[in-house]
Design a protein around this motif. Sequence first.
Motif, mmCIF file in Angstrom:
data_model
loop_
_atom_site.group_PDB
_atom_site.id
_atom_site.type_symbol
_atom_site.label_atom_id
_atom_site.label_comp_id
_atom_site.label_asym_id
_atom_site.label_seq_id
_atom_site.Cartn_x
_atom_site.Cartn_y
_atom_site.Cartn_z
ATOM 1 N N ARG A 61 32.218 41.829 43.652
ATOM 2 C CA ARG A 61 33.008 40.623 43.829
ATOM 3 C C ARG A 61 33.270 39.969 42.474
ATOM 4 N NH1 ARG A 61 34.326 42.716 47.469
ATOM 5 N NH2 ARG A 61 34.133 42.242 49.674
ATOM 6 N N ASN A 62 34.495 39.520 42.264
ATOM 7 C CA ASN A 62 34.871 38.829 41.044
ATOM 8 C C ASN A 62 35.980 37.846 41.380
ATOM 9 O OD1 ASN A 62 37.462 40.384 40.858
ATOM 10 N ND2 ASN A 62 36.027 42.084 40.563
ATOM 11 N N ASP A 73 32.487 36.102 36.346
ATOM 12 C CA ASP A 73 32.727 37.547 36.236
ATOM 13 C C ASP A 73 31.785 38.130 35.198
ATOM 14 O OD1 ASP A 73 34.689 37.311 38.092
ATOM 15 O OD2 ASP A 73 36.340 37.283 36.671
ATOM 16 N N ALA A 74 30.531 38.403 35.631
ATOM 17 C CA ALA A 74 29.501 38.860 34.695
ATOM 18 C C ALA A 74 29.849 40.221 34.104
ATOM 19 C CB ALA A 74 28.148 38.928 35.396
ATOM 20 N N PHE A 75 30.459 41.093 34.883
ATOM 21 C CA PHE A 75 30.771 42.434 34.414
ATOM 22 C C PHE A 75 32.264 42.620 34.168
ATOM 23 C CE2 PHE A 75 26.923 42.689 36.973
ATOM 24 C CZ PHE A 75 26.062 43.290 36.070
ATOM 25 N N GLY A 76 32.978 41.493 34.149
ATOM 26 C CA GLY A 76 34.408 41.582 33.895
ATOM 27 C C GLY A 76 35.179 41.986 35.129
ATOM 28 N N ARG A 77 36.430 41.637 35.146
ATOM 29 C CA ARG A 77 37.286 42.019 36.267
ATOM 30 C C ARG A 77 37.687 43.485 36.145
ATOM 31 N NH1 ARG A 77 41.865 37.637 37.471
ATOM 32 N NH2 ARG A 77 42.219 39.188 39.068
ATOM 33 N N PRO A 78 37.867 44.142 37.276
ATOM 34 C CA PRO A 78 38.266 45.554 37.213
ATOM 35 C C PRO A 78 39.607 45.705 36.526
ATOM 36 C CG PRO A 78 38.533 44.672 39.439
ATOM 37 C CD PRO A 78 37.790 43.636 38.661
ATOM 38 N N GLU A 79 39.763 46.860 35.890
ATOM 39 C CA GLU A 79 41.012 47.092 35.195
ATOM 40 C C GLU A 79 42.169 47.177 36.190
ATOM 41 O OE1 GLU A 79 40.700 50.535 32.827
ATOM 42 O OE2 GLU A 79 39.081 49.768 31.566
ATOM 43 N N HIS A 318 43.756 32.758 47.853
ATOM 44 C CA HIS A 318 42.527 33.222 48.493
ATOM 45 C C HIS A 318 42.820 34.353 49.485
ATOM 46 C CE1 HIS A 318 41.064 29.402 46.892
ATOM 47 N NE2 HIS A 318 39.852 29.897 47.018
ATOM 48 N N LEU A 319 43.957 34.280 50.160
ATOM 49 C CA LEU A 319 44.324 35.343 51.093
ATOM 50 C C LEU A 319 44.514 36.667 50.351
ATOM 51 C CD1 LEU A 319 45.112 36.276 53.906
ATOM 52 C CD2 LEU A 319 47.439 35.482 53.467
ATOM 53 N N ILE A 320 45.163 36.614 49.195
ATOM 54 C CA ILE A 320 45.355 37.831 48.400
ATOM 55 C C ILE A 320 44.007 38.387 47.954
ATOM 56 C CG2 ILE A 320 46.258 38.694 46.200
ATOM 57 C CD1 ILE A 320 48.625 36.802 46.565
ATOM 58 N N ARG A 321 43.079 37.506 47.576
ATOM 59 C CA ARG A 321 41.750 37.965 47.158
ATOM 60 C C ARG A 321 41.018 38.633 48.314
ATOM 61 N NH1 ARG A 321 40.017 32.329 44.216
ATOM 62 N NH2 ARG A 321 41.649 32.309 42.614
ATOM 63 N N GLU A 322 41.131 38.056 49.520
ATOM 64 C CA GLU A 322 40.472 38.652 50.679
ATOM 65 C C GLU A 322 41.050 40.027 50.988
ATOM 66 O OE1 GLU A 322 37.883 37.555 52.216
ATOM 67 O OE2 GLU A 322 37.736 35.664 51.121
ATOM 68 N N LEU A 323 42.375 40.166 50.896
ATOM 69 C CA LEU A 323 42.999 41.462 51.146
ATOM 70 C C LEU A 323 42.620 42.469 50.058
ATOM 71 C CD1 LEU A 323 46.554 40.294 52.269
ATOM 72 C CD2 LEU A 323 44.689 41.110 53.705
ATOM 73 N N THR A 324 42.502 41.987 48.811
ATOM 74 C CA THR A 324 42.062 42.869 47.730
ATOM 75 C C THR A 324 40.643 43.355 47.975
ATOM 76 O OG1 THR A 324 43.480 41.686 46.153
ATOM 77 C CG2 THR A 324 41.696 43.022 45.241
ATOM 78 N N ALA A 325 39.769 42.441 48.428
ATOM 79 C CA ALA A 325 38.396 42.829 48.736
ATOM 80 C C ALA A 325 38.352 43.841 49.870
ATOM 81 C CB ALA A 325 37.573 41.593 49.097
#
Length: 346
Positions: A61-62, A73-79, A318-325
């Motif tokens: 999660r990021n 974002d401890a490990f950075g956002r995915p590329e 937030h909806l886009i983030r949920e769909l991305t997850a």
Amino acid sequence: MSSALESASREDLLTLIGLLQRQVAAAEARAEVAEAQAAELTVANERLTARVAELERRLGRNSGNSSMPPSSDAFGRPEKKPQPKSGRKRGRQSGTGGSGLVMTEKPDTTEDHVPAACTGCGSTLDQGDSVGFERRQVRDIPLSTVKITEHRAHRCRCACGTITAQAMPGHIAGSPSSYGPNLRALAVYLLEFQHVPVERTAQLIKDVTGAEVSTGWVASLLGEAAGLVGDSLNLIRALLILGHILHADETTTRTGSVRRWLHVACTDLLTLLHLAPRSRAGADPGGVLPHYRGVLVHDSLSLYAGYPRCTHQLCGAHLIRELTAAEEDFPTRRSGTSRSGGLWPG
């Protein structure tokens, strides 16, 4: 003798059979224990597998697939997936206008620089000998220094003998010596808008203006400023309540070492902020959500469910983030029915 041998062999055989039966019973008992242990291990393995999957999901999660802020974002956002090249060169495109400073035809001041003497014969020169000039314009700010103004409220005696006293202007404090409205406004601006700490605000004012203000004076301005903007805040609340669409959110901030929550209610033109706990009891003092009847856009936090008189809309980000997850958690499952009966994003 033959009969004795047969009797002995029969007893030995019965003994052997009894021993074998006991061994078989022990083996069956061990098998049952092993089977029970295997079942327990299977359950534990399934539980640990699910736990590992959940931890991996949480670790992934990021700020791009959840409501977490970018700072978490401890490990950075995915590329991001590489986008196809447009063919355009990097930098400013040919034909587009520049962004440099444009010279004005009406400068505030003008300084003329005239050569003192002729480079040929050495004769003295002045501005009257000018046949042209080269222009340069410099934008700068004047040095800020404290200017002390003494206000004298006079008492005047009339011919009738009456003495009339003039009151001091309203913006002047009651003490014999005080700081003026411009310096006070600068301090409040640094504190509230730029979020400069009290001590650093006092130090900045001293370094820039020379006024040796105290941290106590700087801190005292917040209450005074709050009283002055009270009417404006009430107007903003009223306009937000009357709006058709309202955005609400809450984010963390710190007051010293204490973690606080900053609630926001806003439109594209108006914003209202207040500090309170992250709950409905904390959101109510803002004075907007309890009276709002339009469309409330938010992040689906449970506290917003306590406002049933308005229409609720999930924030698009937030909806886009949920769909991305969901896409990251189930990369091979594009469509169909979920375990809860809803539709998977496809």
